[in-house]
Design an enzyme around this catalytic site. Structure first.
Site, PDB file in Angstrom:
ATOM      1  N   SER A  54       1.613  -9.738  -1.143  1.00 57.23           N
ATOM      2  CA  SER A  54       1.250  -8.321  -0.989  1.00 57.23           C
ATOM      3  C   SER A  54       1.565  -7.754   0.389  1.00 57.23           C
ATOM      4  CB  SER A  54      -0.237  -8.119  -1.306  1.00 57.23           C
ATOM      5  OG  SER A  54      -1.041  -8.975  -0.523  1.00 57.23           O
ATOM      6  N   LYS A 103       0.799  -1.229   0.000  1.00 55.41           N
ATOM      7  CA  LYS A 103       0.000   0.000   0.000  1.00 55.41           C
ATOM      8  C   LYS A 103       0.833   1.281   0.000  1.00 55.41           C
ATOM      9  CE  LYS A 103      -4.480  -1.542   1.203  1.00 55.41           C
ATOM     10  NZ  LYS A 103      -4.332  -2.934   1.683  1.00 55.41           N
ATOM     11  N   GLU A 147      -9.697   6.478   3.811  1.00 54.06           N
ATOM     12  CA  GLU A 147     -10.544   5.468   4.440  1.00 54.06           C
ATOM     13  C   GLU A 147      -9.665   4.275   4.776  1.00 54.06           C
ATOM     14  OE1 GLU A 147     -10.020   5.607   1.226  1.00 54.06           O
ATOM     15  OE2 GLU A 147      -9.523   3.501   0.840  1.00 54.06           O
TER      16      GLU A 147
HETATM   17  C1  LIG Z   1      -5.227  -3.964   1.413  1.00 55.06           C
HETATM   18  C2  LIG Z   1      -4.534  -5.211   1.121  1.00 55.06           C
HETATM   19  C3  LIG Z   1      -4.912  -6.035   0.032  1.00 55.06           C
HETATM   20  C4  LIG Z   1      -6.103  -5.761  -0.843  1.00 55.06           C
HETATM   21  O1  LIG Z   1      -6.042  -4.597  -1.572  1.00 55.06           O
HETATM   22  P1  LIG Z   1      -5.748  -4.575  -3.142  1.00 55.06           P
HETATM   23  O2  LIG Z   1      -6.048  -3.173  -3.506  1.00 55.06           O
HETATM   24  O3  LIG Z   1      -6.697  -5.544  -3.790  1.00 55.06           O
HETATM   25  O4  LIG Z   1      -4.344  -4.952  -3.349  1.00 55.06           O
HETATM   26  C5  LIG Z   1      -4.147  -7.170  -0.226  1.00 55.06           C
HETATM   27  N1  LIG Z   1      -3.098  -7.503   0.548  1.00 55.06           N
HETATM   28  C6  LIG Z   1      -2.715  -6.752   1.603  1.00 55.06           C
HETATM   29  C7  LIG Z   1      -1.544  -7.190   2.408  1.00 55.06           C
HETATM   30  C8  LIG Z   1      -3.419  -5.593   1.935  1.00 55.06           C
HETATM   31  O5  LIG Z   1      -3.027  -4.853   2.986  1.00 55.06           O
END
Ligand SMILES: *Cc1c(COP(=O)(O)O)cnc(C)c1O
Length: 411
Positions: free
Chosen positions: A391, A102, A124
């Site tokens: 992610s 993020k 948000e």
């Molecule tokens: C917020 C988040 C997501 C989901 O958000 P996307 O916009 O779909 O990437 C996925 N993985 C993690 C670790 C997150 O914090």
């Protein structure tokens, strides 16, 4: 790669979105009239910024020195041996500052806000990951920061609320409706309408009205810019599959972008199957959704015959949203991105499997991609490569994961 090319300045290969923010029939600008001017101003400012080498340089420097890029592309040798099929590589977005991908987007949008002379940031947050990244970057730049968060989420994610406040953000609880993410977005949009002159709204995923889906995608494009070079260096060829979890769709589109015009690379988005594909029990928009408009754009949405938004469920808060980013709906329709889902149970298996085989605890969101990527790898041949976008890290999730597996952590 040169710093000046981190954010695409033109899109020679792709004509999406068009000037009205449309990805085919998806996307667009479905907002109250009072938000049209701010959104068009934002689109114009972004258009200028991405052509400015100084902006590109600031973005590259912050990603390197503050966020911690480049992230590694790691050959998961032990997991690969365990699965006995294709080679598994992990793109390590979990190693970034504040724990997930993020921060890429937040850095880009904060620099844009500074350029536009905006001194106040709103955002948000659901689980608190986007709020935490925003609070951090605002502290760094001396920007006033207000985070909207559903009251239910504040109780569930008390640790992240504390982190945000520690870094100087004001966290405002939202008591409306289900008291979760959807209501927090509504409150943030209301604030933006009222305070737009001095305020920029840092939306946290590749969703909403134009230019957000495009802009957020561009800021995350660095993931696939790096991974493509890294896999070429390691294997001398492109991966057979790239797999990423899909909430709003930002980590997925960022990790897919540089492979979109490589038809031999299969791109797979993994949604949250929750307790199974029954109304109210999941968040797999492509398994049970229909075309509609929610919070700024036209896309695939979980809603009933009357157009009422359905309740959603996932063990991972970050994937628990009733709508999906419009670019994903577009590429699904064109057959370029495939979608699958992983259930809560499969996610928890992926969470444990990666922890045990590699000593890497993935976020529950990322564990959906791990679960599905492992299925693909197990069915693959030793010469194949499955790249999984990790992610985020799972430190934030140990309490809820333990509880979901029938154990209570007491401190
Ligand atoms: C917020 C988040 C997501 C989901 O958000 P996307 O916009 O779909 O990437 C996925 N993985 C993690 C670790 C997150 O914090």
């Amino acid at each position: 790669m040169s710093a000046s090319s981190l954010i695409p300045t033109t899109e020679p290969r792709f004509s999406v979105p068009d000037r009205r923010g449309r990805f085919g029939k998806f996307g667009g600008l479905y907002v109250p009239e009072t938000l049209m001017t701010p959104l068009l101003d934002l689109a114009a400012a972004y258009e200028q910024a991405r052509k400015d080498p100084q902006f590109q340089r600031q973005f590259a420097d912050m990603l390197r020195d503050y966020a911690g890029r480049p992230t590694g592309l790691y050959f998961a040798e032990s997991l690969t041996r365990h699965l006995g099929g294709a080679k598994v590589y992990l793109k390590r977005e979990d190693m970034l500052h504040t724990g997930a991908h993020k921060i890429n987007n937040v850095v880009g949008q904060a620099l844009l806000a500074l350029r536009m002379g905006k001194k106040r940031i709103i955002a948000e947050t659901g689980a608190g990951q986007h709020g935490t990244a925003t609070a951090a970057v605002c502290a760094r730049f001396g920007l006033k920061c207000v985070i909207y968060m559903g009251a239910t989420d504040m109780e569930r994610q008390a640790l992240n609320v504390y982190r945000m406040r520690l870094m100087g953000a004001e966290v405002r609880g939202v008591e409306a409706g289900q008291r979760t993410l959807k209501e927090a977005v509504n409150e943030a949009m209301r604030d933006w309408v009222t305070n737009v002159r001095e305020t920029h709204y840092i939306l946290g995923t590749a969703y909403g009205a134009h230019p957000y889906p495009m802009m957020v995608r561009d800021f995350h494009r660095i993931i696939s810019l790096e991974s493509r070079q890294q896999i070429m260096a390691a294997e001398g060829r492109l991966p057979g599959h790239v797999v990423a979890c899909v909430g709003g769709g930002s980590n997925a589109i960022g990790s897919f972008f540089e492979y979109l015009d490589e038809p031999a690379v299969k791109l797979v988005g993994v949604e949250a199957g929750g307790r199974g594909i029954r109304r109210g029990e999941h968040a797999a928009r492509f398994a049970g959704g229909r075309l509609g408009v929610l919070q700024g754009c036209m896309t695939s949405i979980l809603m009933d015959d009357e157009g009422q938004i359905e309740g959603t469920h996932s063990v991972s808060a970050g994937l628990d949203y009733a709508a999906v980013g419009p670019e994903h709906a577009y590429y699904r329709e064109r057959g370029r991105i495939e979608f699958a889902y992983a259930t809560d149970a499969e996610c928890l298996e992926g969470f444990q499997l990666l922890s045990r085989t590699e000593g890497i605890i993935p976020a529950l969101e990322s564990s959906h991609a791990v679960a599905h990527g492992c299925k693909l790898a197990a069915a693959g041949r030793p010469g194949d490569v499955v790249m999984i976008n990790l992610s985020g890290r799972g430190d934030k999730d140990v309490w809820s994961a333990a509880r979901a597996m029938g154990e209570e952590i007491r401190l």
